[in-house]
Design a protein around this motif. Structure first.
Motif, short mmCIF file in Angstrom:
data_model
loop_
_atom_site.label_atom_id
_atom_site.label_comp_id
_atom_site.label_asym_id
_atom_site.label_seq_id
_atom_site.Cartn_x
_atom_site.Cartn_y
_atom_site.Cartn_z
N ASP A 112 0.84 -1.20 0.00
CA ASP A 112 0.00 0.00 0.00
C ASP A 112 0.87 1.25 0.00
OD1 ASP A 112 -2.35 1.66 0.33
OD2 ASP A 112 -2.02 1.62 2.50
N LEU A 113 1.85 1.30 0.89
CA LEU A 113 2.74 2.46 0.97
C LEU A 113 3.55 2.63 -0.31
CD1 LEU A 113 3.99 2.04 4.63
CD2 LEU A 113 2.62 3.95 3.75
N ALA A 114 4.00 1.53 -0.88
CA ALA A 114 4.79 1.62 -2.12
C ALA A 114 3.96 2.25 -3.24
CB ALA A 114 5.28 0.24 -2.53
N HIS A 115 2.70 1.85 -3.36
CA HIS A 115 1.87 2.44 -4.40
C HIS A 115 1.52 3.89 -4.06
CE1 HIS A 115 -1.81 3.06 -6.92
NE2 HIS A 115 -0.89 2.72 -7.80
N ASN A 116 1.21 4.16 -2.80
CA ASN A 116 0.89 5.54 -2.41
C ASN A 116 2.06 6.48 -2.68
OD1 ASN A 116 -1.72 5.11 -1.52
ND2 ASN A 116 -1.11 4.73 0.59
N ARG A 121 2.22 8.88 -9.19
CA ARG A 121 0.98 9.25 -8.50
C ARG A 121 1.15 10.58 -7.78
NH1 ARG A 121 -1.79 5.56 -4.58
NH2 ARG A 121 -3.68 6.56 -5.29
N LEU A 122 2.29 10.75 -7.11
CA LEU A 122 2.53 11.97 -6.36
C LEU A 122 2.74 13.19 -7.26
CD1 LEU A 122 4.89 10.56 -3.58
CD2 LEU A 122 2.51 11.30 -3.31
N ALA A 123 3.26 12.98 -8.46
CA ALA A 123 3.59 14.08 -9.37
C ALA A 123 2.37 14.93 -9.75
CB ALA A 123 4.26 13.55 -10.63
N THR A 129 0.63 19.18 -0.79
CA THR A 129 0.04 17.84 -0.59
C THR A 129 1.08 16.77 -0.82
OG1 THR A 129 -2.14 18.66 -1.24
CG2 THR A 129 -1.80 16.27 -1.31
N ARG A 130 1.86 16.92 -1.89
CA ARG A 130 2.91 15.95 -2.21
C ARG A 130 3.92 15.85 -1.06
NH1 ARG A 130 3.78 17.34 -7.14
NH2 ARG A 130 5.23 19.01 -6.71
N LYS A 131 4.33 17.01 -0.53
CA LYS A 131 5.30 17.03 0.57
C LYS A 131 4.71 16.38 1.82
CE LYS A 131 8.32 20.42 2.91
NZ LYS A 131 8.36 19.77 4.17
N ARG A 132 3.47 16.74 2.17
CA ARG A 132 2.82 16.19 3.36
C ARG A 132 2.69 14.68 3.26
NH1 ARG A 132 -2.21 14.64 4.25
NH2 ARG A 132 -3.03 15.62 2.37
N LEU A 133 2.24 14.19 2.11
CA LEU A 133 2.06 12.75 1.95
C LEU A 133 3.39 12.01 1.92
CD1 LEU A 133 -0.91 12.63 -0.57
CD2 LEU A 133 -0.96 12.19 1.89
N THR A 134 4.38 12.57 1.26
CA THR A 134 5.70 11.94 1.21
C THR A 134 6.25 11.77 2.63
OG1 THR A 134 6.14 12.81 -1.00
CG2 THR A 134 8.06 12.16 0.30
N GLU A 135 6.11 12.79 3.45
CA GLU A 135 6.58 12.71 4.84
C GLU A 135 5.76 11.70 5.64
OE1 GLU A 135 6.43 16.79 6.14
OE2 GLU A 135 8.18 17.34 4.91
#
Length: 151
Positions: A112-116, A121-123, A129-135
């Motif tokens: 799940d984390l690998a796909h998230n 997907r993040l791009a 949002t990208r920074k918050r989710l990456t962290e």
């Protein structure tokens, strides 16, 4: 009671998430399929693959806890889905402890984390949002003792 087959679990998951989109605006079922494929690629067994298809169903209110309790699934699959279902106001450390304490759940969460955390997907997300989710994903990987994003 006859257990649901993986094909039936997939069909159910697709049906209950019908019309739902992920943060990138893609059909949510694409995420479920990717997590199930990630579990399979990591050597997961059919119970873990079934849990991958259902891993967000209770948390997203697509299915109820009562449904899960009565479902024609193995006790292990139900336990994995339950372990992966975040509770309201639950701290990440508590969530990670439950995953680690549930046999088979860590591998499903890893997929799940690998796909998230997939860069493609993040791009499509805005920078905050990208920074918050990456962290957030990096913190959960650390709590679970997992390697980097593609693990």
């Amino acid at each position: 009671m006859t257990q649901l087959t993986l094909t039936e679990v997939e069909a159910l998951a697709r049906a209950v998430h019908e019309g739902q989109k992920d943060k990138a605006g893609r059909p949510y079922a694409e995420h479920l399929a990717a997590v199930a494929a990630g579990v399979r690629a990591r050597g997961g067994d059919p119970e873990q693959i079934a849990a991958a298809w259902l891993h967000d169903s209770v948390e997203d209110d697509a299915l109820s806890r009562q449904w899960l309790e009565r479902a024609a699934l193995t006790a292990r699959t139900k336990a994995i889905v339950d372990a992966l279902t975040k509770r309201p106001r639950e701290q990440p450390e508590e969530y990670a402890r439950r995953i680690l304490a549930t046999e088979g759940a860590r591998l499903v969460k890893e997929a799940d984390l690998a796909h998230n955390a997939d860069p493609e997907r993040l791009a499509v997300l805005d920078e905050p949002t990208r920074k918050r989710l990456t962290e957030k994903y990096a913190r959960m990987r650390a709590l679970l003792g997992l390697a980097g994003p593609g693990s």
